[in-house]
Design a protein around this motif. Structure first.
Motif, PDB file in Angstrom:
ATOM      1  N   ALA A 238       1.065  -1.352   0.213  1.00  0.00           N
ATOM      2  CA  ALA A 238       0.237   0.245  -0.110  1.00  0.00           C
ATOM      3  C   ALA A 238       0.508   1.217   0.071  1.00  0.00           C
ATOM      4  O   ALA A 238       0.622   2.787  -0.618  1.00  0.00           O
ATOM      5  N   HIS A 239       2.328   1.274   0.848  1.00  0.00           N
ATOM      6  CA  HIS A 239       2.666   2.429   0.909  1.00  0.00           C
ATOM      7  C   HIS A 239       3.819   2.449  -0.068  1.00  0.00           C
ATOM      8  O   HIS A 239       3.468   3.856  -1.281  1.00  0.00           O
ATOM      9  N   GLY A 240       3.627   1.828  -0.988  1.00  0.00           N
ATOM     10  CA  GLY A 240       4.974   1.754  -2.306  1.00  0.00           C
ATOM     11  C   GLY A 240       3.584   2.475  -3.822  1.00  0.00           C
ATOM     12  O   GLY A 240       3.824   3.134  -4.367  1.00  0.00           O
ATOM     13  N   ARG A 241       2.363   2.178  -3.551  1.00  0.00           N
ATOM     14  CA  ARG A 241       1.397   2.136  -3.762  1.00  0.00           C
ATOM     15  C   ARG A 241       1.383   3.304  -4.790  1.00  0.00           C
ATOM     16  O   ARG A 241       0.745   4.100  -5.218  1.00  0.00           O
ATOM     17  N   ASN A 242       0.966   3.911  -3.008  1.00  0.00           N
ATOM     18  CA  ASN A 242       0.884   5.726  -2.662  1.00  0.00           C
ATOM     19  C   ASN A 242       1.868   6.263  -2.558  1.00  0.00           C
ATOM     20  O   ASN A 242       1.489   7.742  -1.967  1.00  0.00           O
ATOM     21  N   THR A 243       2.967   5.957  -2.904  1.00  0.00           N
ATOM     22  CA  THR A 243       3.925   7.133  -2.925  1.00  0.00           C
ATOM     23  C   THR A 243       5.015   7.054  -4.139  1.00  0.00           C
ATOM     24  O   THR A 243       5.206   5.889  -4.326  1.00  0.00           O
ATOM     25  N   GLU A 244       4.337   8.063  -5.219  1.00  0.00           N
ATOM     26  CA  GLU A 244       5.175   7.863  -6.215  1.00  0.00           C
ATOM     27  C   GLU A 244       6.228   7.646  -6.509  1.00  0.00           C
ATOM     28  O   GLU A 244       7.563   8.300  -6.162  1.00  0.00           O
ATOM     29  N   GLY A 245       7.281   6.624  -7.160  1.00  0.00           N
ATOM     30  CA  GLY A 245       7.865   6.876  -7.896  1.00  0.00           C
ATOM     31  C   GLY A 245       9.058   5.992  -6.470  1.00  0.00           C
ATOM     32  O   GLY A 245       9.949   5.516  -7.353  1.00  0.00           O
ATOM     33  N   LEU A 246       7.921   5.118  -5.885  1.00  0.00           N
ATOM     34  CA  LEU A 246       8.695   4.243  -5.101  1.00  0.00           C
ATOM     35  C   LEU A 246       8.280   2.853  -5.563  1.00  0.00           C
ATOM     36  O   LEU A 246       7.360   2.504  -5.819  1.00  0.00           O
ATOM     37  N   ALA A 247       9.608   2.047  -5.312  1.00  0.00           N
ATOM     38  CA  ALA A 247       9.504   0.827  -5.354  1.00  0.00           C
ATOM     39  C   ALA A 247       9.160  -0.118  -3.799  1.00  0.00           C
ATOM     40  O   ALA A 247      10.557   0.297  -3.648  1.00  0.00           O
ATOM     41  N   ALA A 248       8.880  -0.861  -3.348  1.00  0.00           N
ATOM     42  CA  ALA A 248       8.849  -1.707  -2.158  1.00  0.00           C
ATOM     43  C   ALA A 248       8.523  -3.190  -2.045  1.00  0.00           C
ATOM     44  O   ALA A 248       6.587  -3.009  -2.586  1.00  0.00           O
ATOM     45  N   THR A 249       8.818  -3.470  -1.758  1.00  0.00           N
ATOM     46  CA  THR A 249       9.138  -4.986  -2.477  1.00  0.00           C
ATOM     47  C   THR A 249       9.742  -6.056  -1.359  1.00  0.00           C
ATOM     48  O   THR A 249      10.586  -5.797  -0.235  1.00  0.00           O
ATOM     49  N   VAL A 250       8.808  -6.847  -0.742  1.00  0.00           N
ATOM     50  CA  VAL A 250       8.650  -8.125   0.153  1.00  0.00           C
ATOM     51  C   VAL A 250       8.636  -9.646  -1.092  1.00  0.00           C
ATOM     52  O   VAL A 250       7.997 -10.232  -1.449  1.00  0.00           O
ATOM     53  N   GLY A 251      10.472  -9.947  -1.413  1.00  0.00           N
ATOM     54  CA  GLY A 251      10.196 -10.674  -2.036  1.00  0.00           C
ATOM     55  C   GLY A 251      10.723 -11.764  -1.352  1.00  0.00           C
ATOM     56  O   GLY A 251      10.778 -13.437  -2.408  1.00  0.00           O
ATOM     57  N   ARG A 252      11.476 -12.360  -0.226  1.00  0.00           N
ATOM     58  CA  ARG A 252      11.548 -13.599  -0.172  1.00  0.00           C
ATOM     59  C   ARG A 252      11.285 -13.449   1.748  1.00  0.00           C
ATOM     60  O   ARG A 252      10.892 -12.647   2.614  1.00  0.00           O
ATOM     61  N   VAL A 253       9.897 -14.746   1.806  1.00  0.00           N
ATOM     62  CA  VAL A 253       9.914 -15.499   2.637  1.00  0.00           C
ATOM     63  C   VAL A 253       9.928 -16.402   3.401  1.00  0.00           C
ATOM     64  O   VAL A 253      10.034 -17.243   2.934  1.00  0.00           O
ATOM     65  N   SER A 254      10.873 -16.887   4.967  1.00  0.00           N
ATOM     66  CA  SER A 254      11.122 -17.470   6.191  1.00  0.00           C
ATOM     67  C   SER A 254      10.631 -17.865   6.962  1.00  0.00           C
ATOM     68  O   SER A 254      10.168 -16.737   7.836  1.00  0.00           O
ATOM     69  N   VAL A 255       9.455 -18.923   7.154  1.00  0.00           N
ATOM     70  CA  VAL A 255       8.629 -20.000   7.943  1.00  0.00           C
ATOM     71  C   VAL A 255       8.650 -20.335   8.511  1.00  0.00           C
ATOM     72  O   VAL A 255       9.154 -21.691   8.137  1.00  0.00           O
ATOM     73  N   GLU A 256       9.032 -20.286   9.804  1.00  0.00           N
ATOM     74  CA  GLU A 256       8.957 -21.685  11.324  1.00  0.00           C
ATOM     75  C   GLU A 256       8.247 -21.891  11.975  1.00  0.00           C
ATOM     76  O   GLU A 256       7.467 -21.066  12.336  1.00  0.00           O
ATOM     77  N   PRO A 257       7.819 -22.867  12.658  1.00  0.00           N
ATOM     78  CA  PRO A 257       8.358 -24.383  11.189  1.00  0.00           C
ATOM     79  C   PRO A 257       7.605 -24.377  10.430  1.00  0.00           C
ATOM     80  O   PRO A 257       8.680 -25.569   9.177  1.00  0.00           O
ATOM     81  N   ASN A 258       7.458 -23.957   9.568  1.00  0.00           N
ATOM     82  CA  ASN A 258       7.101 -23.926   7.774  1.00  0.00           C
ATOM     83  C   ASN A 258       5.917 -25.689   7.833  1.00  0.00           C
ATOM     84  O   ASN A 258       6.309 -26.328   7.018  1.00  0.00           O
ATOM     85  N   VAL A 259       5.334 -25.764   9.215  1.00  0.00           N
ATOM     86  CA  VAL A 259       4.067 -26.857   9.263  1.00  0.00           C
ATOM     87  C   VAL A 259       2.733 -26.725   8.958  1.00  0.00           C
ATOM     88  O   VAL A 259       2.325 -25.678   9.496  1.00  0.00           O
ATOM     89  N   GLY A 260       1.823 -27.419   8.382  1.00  0.00           N
ATOM     90  CA  GLY A 260       0.800 -27.352   7.996  1.00  0.00           C
ATOM     91  C   GLY A 260      -0.095 -27.101   8.899  1.00  0.00           C
ATOM     92  O   GLY A 260      -1.357 -25.934   9.469  1.00  0.00           O
ATOM     93  N   ASN A 261      -0.582 -27.978  10.497  1.00  0.00           N
ATOM     94  CA  ASN A 261      -0.572 -27.820  11.368  1.00  0.00           C
ATOM     95  C   ASN A 261      -0.345 -26.852  12.723  1.00  0.00           C
ATOM     96  O   ASN A 261      -0.366 -27.414  14.239  1.00  0.00           O
ATOM     97  N   VAL A 262       1.408 -26.260  12.318  1.00  0.00           N
ATOM     98  CA  VAL A 262       1.517 -25.627  13.397  1.00  0.00           C
ATOM     99  C   VAL A 262       1.048 -23.696  13.355  1.00  0.00           C
ATOM    100  O   VAL A 262       1.290 -23.017  11.843  1.00  0.00           O
ATOM    101  N   VAL A 263       1.136 -23.119  14.609  1.00  0.00           N
ATOM    102  CA  VAL A 263       0.777 -21.719  14.199  1.00  0.00           C
ATOM    103  C   VAL A 263       2.359 -21.375  13.641  1.00  0.00           C
ATOM    104  O   VAL A 263       3.973 -21.208  14.531  1.00  0.00           O
TER     105      VAL A 263
END
Length: 412
Positions: free
Chosen positions: A252-277
């Motif tokens: 949202a901040h990137g879209r609302n600020t002219e000329g700005l590119a704001a990117t989250v390109g990498r996400v690492s999750v622990e423990p990365n298991v389907g039945n665990v928060v």
């Protein structure tokens, strides 16, 4: 110099890019890292082209191929024109390389015009940072900013920069000799845009105003992993939910600020298991803008939002920086000259920043520097589908003709 002449030059520059694309480490894929074996083949082809143009050719101690055309009765300082010949893995045929094949056409145009300015074409050996994790090794040497400590960097096979140079037949002790001296006037780089803006505006070329500044960070949201079935929703400390909320705020901040590119390109999750928060989530943040004040303010805002989200959800937040690179403006006089050349060639005088890094970043710290962008069809780059259109490459050569004539008059 007729339109047919320019069309032939454009076709040749494109054909040479496609030929050089066959000189690769991986059959069927364009991959050419710093000083790997295919670089010898690229050098051999470009050397032959330079010698056909009557240029004196050498390879400096960091592996940059350099051809100097010094016409009879040459006066004044030399112009440097070039780009890089290394690639990312599974690349396209035109990133960097087009700037080298077009530089040779610039020399041919200057010869036909009878200009007396010396021109040096540089095929930089390394820009992408793939093999050693650090970009611009070639232009660092030419700009006089190559630190000897870089020789100790090693690649995935444990081969150091110093060893790679020696294996290529070069002497690392002579890298300092690659630096340009006071006899250089300016540096010009022609490059594909690597983005969709020119295509969206149906334009062939643009003058680059600046190369954007960059901030790269890693944020770590730390909550508490727990059973997905027994942890009540209102008591959870879900790190991924917090990260997701913040990622939406980044967009949202990137879209609302002219000329700005704001990117989250990498996400690492622990423990990365389907039945665990999720208990721990690490996310990247890449923020770019042509004005450093806007970029710095955006980063501050986004970190404050991350802190507020983590606090409200009962999480801990940590932040680590990877890169803080200031914006690099192009030389205003040369930029104006490039815009005037675009207009004189019969095209709209579009000016725009570059969202990607280039050898011009390093060269601008040493010499007045300008860049010319050529449209990227579909905005595609760093991908096998990367392409250029003949009409756009031809347009860039018409601009080159006008620019060289203006520059010749300007320097007397």
């Amino acid at each position: 110099m007729t339109g047919a002449d320019m069309r032939e030059r454009a076709r040749r520059a494109i054909a040479e890019c496609r030929l050089l694309a066959l000189m690769t480490e991986e059959p069927g894929r364009i991959t050419r890292r710093f000083l790997t074996l295919p670089t010898h083949d690229v050098h051999a082809h470009l050397r032959a082209r330079m010698e056909e143009l009557g240029m004196h050719v050498r390879v400096d101690a960091v592996g940059n191929l350099r051809g100097l055309w010094r016409p009879e009765g040459a006066t004044g300082k030399r112009i440097l024109i070039g780009s890089h010949i290394d690639t990312v893995p599974d690349a396209g045929a035109f990133d960097g390389v087009l700037g080298v094949t077009l530089a040779l056409e610039w020399v041919g145009i200057a010869q036909e015009l009878g200009l007396r300015m010396p021109i040096e074409v540089i095929a930089f050996s390394e820009e992408e940072g793939v093999r050693y994790g650090l970009p611009y090794l070639g232009s660092r040497a030419v700009a006089g900013s190559f630190d000897a400590s870089l020789l100790a960097l090693t690649d995935a096979e444990g081969v150091s920069v110093e060893a790679a140079l020696r294996d290529f037949g070069l002497d690392p002790a002579r890298i300092g000799e690659a630096a340009v001296g006071d006899d250089a006037l300016c540096f010009i780089e022609v490059h594909i845009e690597q983005g969709p803006l020119l295509e969206a505006e149906e334009l062939s070329v643009a003058a680059v105003t600046a190369i954007v500044g960059q901030t790269r960070l890693t944020l770590t949201f730390t909550g508490h992993a727990n059973h997905a079935g027994t942890a009540p929703m209102h008591l959870r400390r879900d790190a991924l939910a917090a990260a997701a909320e913040w990622i939406a705020a980044v967009e949202a901040h990137g879209r609302n600020t002219e000329g700005l590119a704001a990117t989250v390109g990498r996400v690492s999750v622990e423990p990365n298991v389907g039945n665990v928060v999720p208990g721990v989530v690490r996310v990247s943040l890449d923020v770019r803008h042509a004005e450093d004040s806007v970029r710095i303010a955006a980063v501050k805002n986004l970190l404050e939002q991350a802190d507020a989200i983590a606090s409200r959800r009962g999480l801990e937040l940590a932040c680590a920086g990877q890169l803080e690179q200031a914006a690099v403006p192009m030389d205003e006089r040369l930029r104006a000259m490039m815009s005037a050349a675009i207009e004189a060639a019969g095209y709209p005088a579009k000016a725009m920043p570059s969202g990607a890094g280039h050898d011009a970043i390093l060269m601008a710290a040493r010499l007045p520097t300008a860049m010319l962008f050529v449209r990227s069809p579909g905005g595609v780059s760093h991908h096998p589908a990367e392409d250029v259109r003949e009409e756009d490459v031809k347009a860039s050569l018409h601009v080159a003709r006008e620019f060289l004539q203006q520059l010749s008059l300007d320097v007397g």
